[in-house]
Design an enzyme around this catalytic site. Structure first.
Site, PDB file in Angstrom:
ATOM      1  CB  CYS A  65      28.464  30.462  35.064  1.00  0.00           C
ATOM      2  SG  CYS A  65      28.804  32.245  35.126  1.00  0.00           S
ATOM      3  CB  CYS A  69      34.318  33.899  30.928  1.00  0.00           C
ATOM      4  SG  CYS A  69      33.520  35.205  31.896  1.00  0.00           S
ATOM      5  CB  CYS A  72      35.027  30.080  32.536  1.00  0.00           C
ATOM      6  SG  CYS A  72      34.422  29.467  34.121  1.00  0.00           S
ATOM      7  CB  CYS A 109      39.743  31.443  47.968  1.00  0.00           C
ATOM      8  SG  CYS A 109      41.377  32.115  48.334  1.00  0.00           S
ATOM      9  CB  CYS A 142      39.567  35.624  49.863  1.00  0.00           C
ATOM     10  SG  CYS A 142      39.462  36.577  48.319  1.00  0.00           S
ATOM     11  CB  CYS A 202      42.351  39.198  45.888  1.00  0.00           C
ATOM     12  SG  CYS A 202      43.099  37.762  45.097  1.00  0.00           S
ATOM     13  NE  ARG A 272      46.528  33.942  46.388  1.00  0.00           N
ATOM     14  CZ  ARG A 272      45.375  34.417  46.824  1.00  0.00           C
ATOM     15  NH1 ARG A 272      44.244  33.957  46.314  1.00  0.00           N
ATOM     16  NH2 ARG A 272      45.334  35.338  47.761  1.00  0.00           N
TER      17      ARG A 272
END
Length: 408
Positions: A65, A69, A72, A109, A142, A202, A272
């Site tokens: 990626c 962040c 992560c 998901c 999702c 979400c 969740r």
């Protein structure tokens, strides 16, 4: 406690607590913990009974990626020794999803690392959605693909996606401390795009990154204003090789107080229990079912969860039941509003009593992020810090992207 009686009454009426009340939940003592759980449990049962919705993650593309962040393991420059692979083919993803559905998952998901999808990526994911829907009747799908460009949410919806996930993660005031390659406003915009396209929004948070109680309340109030149908509560997994590897700020008790606060602020929303529950809640996970009405089954994106059968046993032993495919997750007033298609991001169908209207500012709940809090609230994140349990952080080596059977 008068505070808890007030919060229960407000939760049963879907009325927004004050910031001071939300902060007070986080400041309660361990001696009061079971009272807090019991009070929030009344609100949870009012809107969701004793049902637990199961969700299953399929990591379509792992690592690599370009975003930075801090939390992560897939970030730019991460030294975490995670699985790295490019896009799964639709049939591979569908096979992985089927394992989760067979284990009882109601929603699949589909997640891919990256800043956001290209149009070609949307085509690829659309094919995957269609393959999953064709082979698993009634399953919800999702997508979680990062920042969306104009028109992409509509294309995912046309392909059969039911929902889109994009978390706010932390308060607007501290967002720049964890990510510099995109902004908090970018995240809000993507949630609004998903909502406007008719997808179920979400969006949630990550706790345990060194934030203050005020930051936690700010992000949860901002989520209430955005009005997603589902709010995942993640607890930071401090991966070695990431900037936050040393951030062990949570205890099981604090994690439960955070979940209770989220339930009081978002009483009729699917809360969740997401990443990090095994690491930080540990043996108190069953208590969290009195607060959250939804969990992930089995493994996460780059880390392993407890065995899927252990999840099912935990739910049964705690006196809850797995939500069936034929049951509508959301309370009738929210489900009806979703079916009507509000088409915007603010407060539709929430009955919040907070004065929010369609199209209202999603950032309004964070406008007071600089407000001082009491000494207990200001120091809670560090005063309750737990000892590092690196033994509980296991990198995923099975399931999607491997030749080994998934944990479902």
């Amino acid at each position: 406690m008068d505070l808890l009686n007030t919060l229960v009454d407000k939760g049963l009426r879907r009325e927004l607590p004050t910031r001071e009340e939300a902060l007070a939940v986080l400041a309660t003592s361990d001696d009061e913990l079971l009272d807090v759980v019991a009070a929030a449990g009344k609100v949870r049962r009012q809107w969701f009974g004793r049902r637990v919705k199961l969700n299953y993650l399929v990591n379509l593309k792992s690592g690599l990626c370009p975003e930075d962040c801090s939390y992560c393991s897939q970030r730019l420059g991460s030294k975490a020794e995670i699985l790295k692979y490019t896009w799964l083919k639709p049939d591979e993803a569908s096979k992985a999803a089927a394992a989760g559905v067979a284990g009882g998952a109601k929603r699949v998901c589909l997640v891919a690392s990256g800043r956001g999808p290209t149009d070609r990526d949307v085509d690829r994911v659309s094919q995957t959605i269609e393959a999953i829907k064709e082979q698993n009747e009634g399953v919800e799908v999702c997508a979680c693909l990062g920042l969306l460009s104009d028109g992409q949410a509509e294309r995912l919806r046309s392909a059969g996606a039911d929902a889109y996930n994009h978390n706010l993660n932390t308060s607007e005031g501290t967002y720049g401390d964890i990510t510099t390659t995109h902004t908090y406003a970018d995240r809000v915009d993507t949630v609004q795009k998903a909502h406007a396209a008719g997808l179920s929004a979400c969006s949630g948070l990550i706790a345990g990154m060194g934030e203050s109680d005020a930051d936690l309340v700010d992000v949860v109030f901002a989520l209430r204003e955005l009005d997603p149908d589902s709010v995942p509560v993640n607890f930071l997994i401090p991966f070695e090789g990431t900037p936050l590897a040393k951030e062990w700020n949570l205890t099981p008790q604090r994690a439960l107080r955070i979940l209770a606060m989220v339930r009081f602020v978002c009483p009729d929303v699917e809360v969740r229990l997401a990443g990090g529950r095994e690491v930080h809640l540990r043996s108190l996970q069953p208590l969290a079912l009195h607060l959250a009405n939804s969990i992930f089954l089995g493994d996460y994106l780059t880390s392993e969860g407890q065995a899927g059968q252990a999840d099912l046993d935990m739910i049964a032993d705690a006196g809850f039941e797995v939500e069936g495919a034929g049951t509508t997750t959301l309370p009738a007033h929210r489900a009806d509003a979703a079916a009507e298609g509000c088409g915007s991001s603010g407060g539709c169908g929430s009955g919040s009593g907070s004065g929010s209207v369609c199209g209202s500012s999603a950032a309004a709940g964070s406008a007071e992020s600089a407000e001082p809090v009491g000494a207990a609230g200001a120091t809670a994140a560090t005063a309750t810090a737990g000892s590092a349990r690196t033994d509980l952080v296991a990198v995923r080596r099975r399931g999607a992207g491997t030749d080994l059977a998934p944990n479902a």
